[in-house]
Write an enzyme that holds these catalytic residues in place. Structure first.
Site, PDB file in Angstrom:
ATOM      1  N   CYS A   1      58.870  38.371  33.588  1.00 17.80           N
ATOM      2  CA  CYS A   1      57.398  38.233  34.117  1.00 17.80           C
ATOM      3  C   CYS A   1      57.079  39.549  34.790  1.00 17.80           C
ATOM      4  O   CYS A   1      56.254  39.681  35.922  1.00 17.80           O
ATOM      5  CB  CYS A   1      57.461  36.933  35.048  1.00 17.80           C
TER       6      CYS A   1
ATOM      7  N   ASP B   1      65.140  33.017  32.439  1.00 21.97           N
ATOM      8  CA  ASP B   1      63.773  33.179  32.953  1.00 21.97           C
ATOM      9  C   ASP B   1      63.909  33.491  34.385  1.00 21.97           C
ATOM     10  O   ASP B   1      63.677  33.097  35.237  1.00 21.97           O
ATOM     11  CB  ASP B   1      62.917  31.934  32.998  1.00 21.97           C
TER      12      ASP B   1
ATOM     13  N   ARG C   1      58.056  25.276  28.440  1.00 21.92           N
ATOM     14  CA  ARG C   1      58.690  24.100  28.758  1.00 21.92           C
ATOM     15  C   ARG C   1      58.758  23.149  27.651  1.00 21.92           C
ATOM     16  O   ARG C   1      59.642  22.480  27.324  1.00 21.92           O
ATOM     17  CB  ARG C   1      58.086  23.610  30.076  1.00 21.92           C
TER      18      ARG C   1
ATOM     19  N   ASP D   1      71.267  28.477  39.497  1.00 26.79           N
ATOM     20  CA  ASP D   1      70.244  29.411  40.291  1.00 26.79           C
ATOM     21  C   ASP D   1      71.166  29.655  41.680  1.00 26.79           C
ATOM     22  O   ASP D   1      71.891  29.045  41.875  1.00 26.79           O
ATOM     23  CB  ASP D   1      69.051  28.512  40.626  1.00 26.79           C
ATOM     24  N   SER D   2      70.677  30.674  42.319  1.00 25.46           N
ATOM     25  CA  SER D   2      71.289  31.310  43.409  1.00 25.46           C
ATOM     26  C   SER D   2      71.038  30.523  44.858  1.00 25.46           C
ATOM     27  O   SER D   2      71.562  30.570  45.689  1.00 25.46           O
ATOM     28  CB  SER D   2      71.042  32.634  43.778  1.00 25.46           C
TER      29      SER D   2
ATOM     30  N   PHE E   1      68.561  30.801  36.035  1.00 27.67           N
ATOM     31  CA  PHE E   1      67.490  31.011  36.976  1.00 27.67           C
ATOM     32  C   PHE E   1      66.353  29.718  36.814  1.00 27.67           C
ATOM     33  O   PHE E   1      65.386  29.741  36.893  1.00 27.67           O
ATOM     34  CB  PHE E   1      66.745  32.141  36.827  1.00 27.67           C
TER      35      PHE E   1
HETATM   36  N1  SAH Z   1      62.619  29.356  35.391  1.00 23.64           N
HETATM   37  C1  SAH Z   1      61.841  28.822  36.677  1.00 23.64           C
HETATM   38  C2  SAH Z   1      61.195  30.123  37.447  1.00 23.64           C
HETATM   39  C3  SAH Z   1      62.540  30.970  37.863  1.00 23.64           C
HETATM   40  S1  SAH Z   1      62.243  31.882  39.336  1.00 23.64           S
HETATM   41  C4  SAH Z   1      60.940  28.035  36.260  1.00 23.64           C
HETATM   42  O1  SAH Z   1      60.638  27.848  35.022  1.00 23.64           O
HETATM   43  O2  SAH Z   1      60.356  27.181  37.203  1.00 23.64           O
HETATM   44  C5  SAH Z   1      63.412  32.645  39.798  1.00 23.64           C
HETATM   45  C6  SAH Z   1      64.658  32.044  40.242  1.00 23.64           C
HETATM   46  O3  SAH Z   1      65.683  32.800  40.093  1.00 23.64           O
HETATM   47  C7  SAH Z   1      64.805  31.630  41.565  1.00 23.64           C
HETATM   48  O4  SAH Z   1      64.605  30.131  41.713  1.00 23.64           O
HETATM   49  C8  SAH Z   1      65.753  32.511  42.311  1.00 23.64           C
HETATM   50  O5  SAH Z   1      66.386  31.520  43.420  1.00 23.64           O
HETATM   51  C9  SAH Z   1      66.484  32.472  41.115  1.00 23.64           C
HETATM   52  N2  SAH Z   1      67.571  33.805  41.213  1.00 23.64           N
HETATM   53  C10 SAH Z   1      67.140  35.098  41.482  1.00 23.64           C
HETATM   54  N3  SAH Z   1      68.141  36.059  41.537  1.00 23.64           N
HETATM   55  C11 SAH Z   1      69.080  35.476  41.076  1.00 23.64           C
HETATM   56  C12 SAH Z   1      70.423  35.704  40.609  1.00 23.64           C
HETATM   57  N4  SAH Z   1      70.763  36.778  40.678  1.00 23.64           N
HETATM   58  N5  SAH Z   1      71.327  34.628  40.184  1.00 23.64           N
HETATM   59  C13 SAH Z   1      70.762  33.251  40.218  1.00 23.64           C
HETATM   60  N6  SAH Z   1      69.460  32.994  40.392  1.00 23.64           N
HETATM   61  C14 SAH Z   1      68.778  33.985  40.768  1.00 23.64           C
END
Ligand code: SAH
Length: 401
Positions: A345, A305, A209, A255-256, A233
């Site tokens: 991850c 991510d 970050r 994000d979804s 994400f």
């Molecule tokens: N980058 C974030 C952590 C990501 S966690 C940080 O640094 O805080 C993963 C995220 O991906 C979650 O919020 C989940 O809702 C989202 N997610 C999972 N599959 C997805 C998809 N196919 N499309 C969009 N978002 C998705």
């Protein structure tokens, strides 16, 4: 004393101070250990190997506390380990109030995760061994200066493999507020320790970050305008806020989860960022990237991510295809000389394989790229050199040529 005797040859990994004993390595158990009880691990020819916690239902039948025969695993032993773990992270308070203070195997406390958010600790007891010592561990944590309470988020699926029920409750002291506010590198984040992912926040991405914040700042200095960035994400906006703090002109976050986006929006408001600069999009990232590409959109920086695509080794192939897909489409919408920060991850996918997948995406995208850095979890998530399984988060910083 309850003893776990290993089959011939199975002592070798313990000689190398690897802390796990699989059920298949066990020859016999003398005595009837309770779940989580401390046992002595013995080689086939009767030599002491380690003190360990016994887990009767798990394929990880025992996890080692110590390889030193003269040590006694008692409350004092736990106090020493915990105090040492806390002291090793003390210097991070200058930067942040969100810190992983105990990281399981790396802190010689297999299965225990403790994150500190402001004046609260959030715990995850993920092995029968740490569950057995739960009250002792809670007492020690509660004695730490400035702590108002401990919240237990022991709801990881791994507990079932240890024969443990999920548990989410106040363990000691005060109820935490709905959102605990933490400040990391000058940015405020609200953390929902009851419902958020993991213990509420991706503490492990702190350094990346900060990198995003720095890249946004450098971009502005060089180009005289803020960057246009895409954070895929985005969850509760971790990278998005870092980019805004660095002076980005436009940050599109995808994000979804509508709930995660709502929290992200509140986090942006918490910092007084210009609403016009942040765009929050609820969509599937796979679709979003495809459409962005078709529309000819470009971004100075793209961040990917995603959640863990491979939950075990069996899923690595499928996961590799998913990583390839988002990275290929992600690369295609990076502006000329733009940058990509891409992460995985999935512990089951190692750094080498991840790098190969990304290289494949670079080739297929017909772009030229430099890798300028490998990225990973912050120093409060150390890797015990004798237990490489602890490595999970990896990332690459690419600059397109
Ligand atoms: N980058 C974030 C952590 C990501 S966690 C940080 O640094 O805080 C993963 C995220 O991906 C979650 O919020 C989940 O809702 C989202 N997610 C999972 N599959 C997805 C998809 N196919 N499309 C969009 N978002 C998705």
């Amino acid at each position: 004393m309850v003893q776990v005797w290993l089959k011939k040859g199975k002592e070798r990994s313990l000689w190398r101070r690897h802390p796990w004993v699989y059920d298949t390595a066990v020859q016999k158990v003398s005595g009837k250990p309770q779940n989580g009880e401390t046992v002595q691990v013995m080689s086939f020819d009767g030599k002491f190997l380690a003190w360990a916690s016994y887990s009767k239902d798990s394929t990880l039948r025992a996890r080692c506390w110590s390889f030193v025969e003269s040590e006694t695993i008692d409350a004092q032993w736990f106090e020493n380990k915990i105090t040492k773990a806390l002291a090793a992270r003390e210097h991070l308070f200058e930067r942040t109030s969100a810190i992983r203070v105990i990281m399981g195997e790396a802190d010689q406390l297999p299965g225990l995760v403790v994150d500190r958010y402001g004046d609260f600790f959030v715990t995850q007891f993920q092995s029968a061994g740490v569950e057995y010592w739960r009250e002792t561990i809670a007492d020690i944590l509660m004695k730490q200066a400035g702590i108002r309470g401990i919240f237990d988020r022991s709801d990881a699926a791994t507990r079932h493999r240890e024969g443990l029920q999920e548990r989410v409750e106040v363990l000691r002291g005060e109820e935490p507020p709905e959102q605990i506010e933490v400040v990391e590198d000058g940015i405020r984040y609200g953390v929902d320790v009851r419902n958020g992912h993991k213990t509420g926040f991706y503490v492990d991405q702190r350094d990346s970050r900060y990198l995003a914040q720095r890249l946004a700042r450098e971009f502005k200095l060089r180009h005289g305008r803020g960057m246009r960035a895409l954070n895929c994400f985005c969850y509760t906006g971790g990278f998005s806020l870092a980019l805004l703090a660095g002076g980005a002109d436009e940050v599109v976050s995808v994000d979804s989860s509508g709930e995660a986006l709502e929290t992200a929006r509140k986090n942006a408001a918490r910092n007084g960022f210009d609403e016009q600069k942040a765009k929050w999009v609820q969509a599937d990232v796979f679709d979003f990237l495809r459409k962005a590409r078709e529309a000819g959109d470009t971004y100075d920086l793209v961040i990917l991510d995603p959640p863990k695509f491979a939950s075990s080794h069996r899923h690595v192939d499928r996961a590799a295809r998913a990583y390839k897909d988002i990275n290929l489409n992600g690369l295609r919408i990076v502006s000329p000389e733009g940058q990509l920060l891409t992460f995985s991850c999935s512990g089951a996918m190692d750094v080498d394989l991840f790098q190969k997948v990304i290289a494949g995406a670079v080739i297929d995208s017909k772009r030229e790229a430099w890798m300028v850095a490998r990225l990973g979890a912050g120093e409060d998530h150390p890797l015990m050199m004798t237990c490489p399984e602890g490595e999970y988060l990896k990332g690459l910083h690419l600059k397109l040529r």
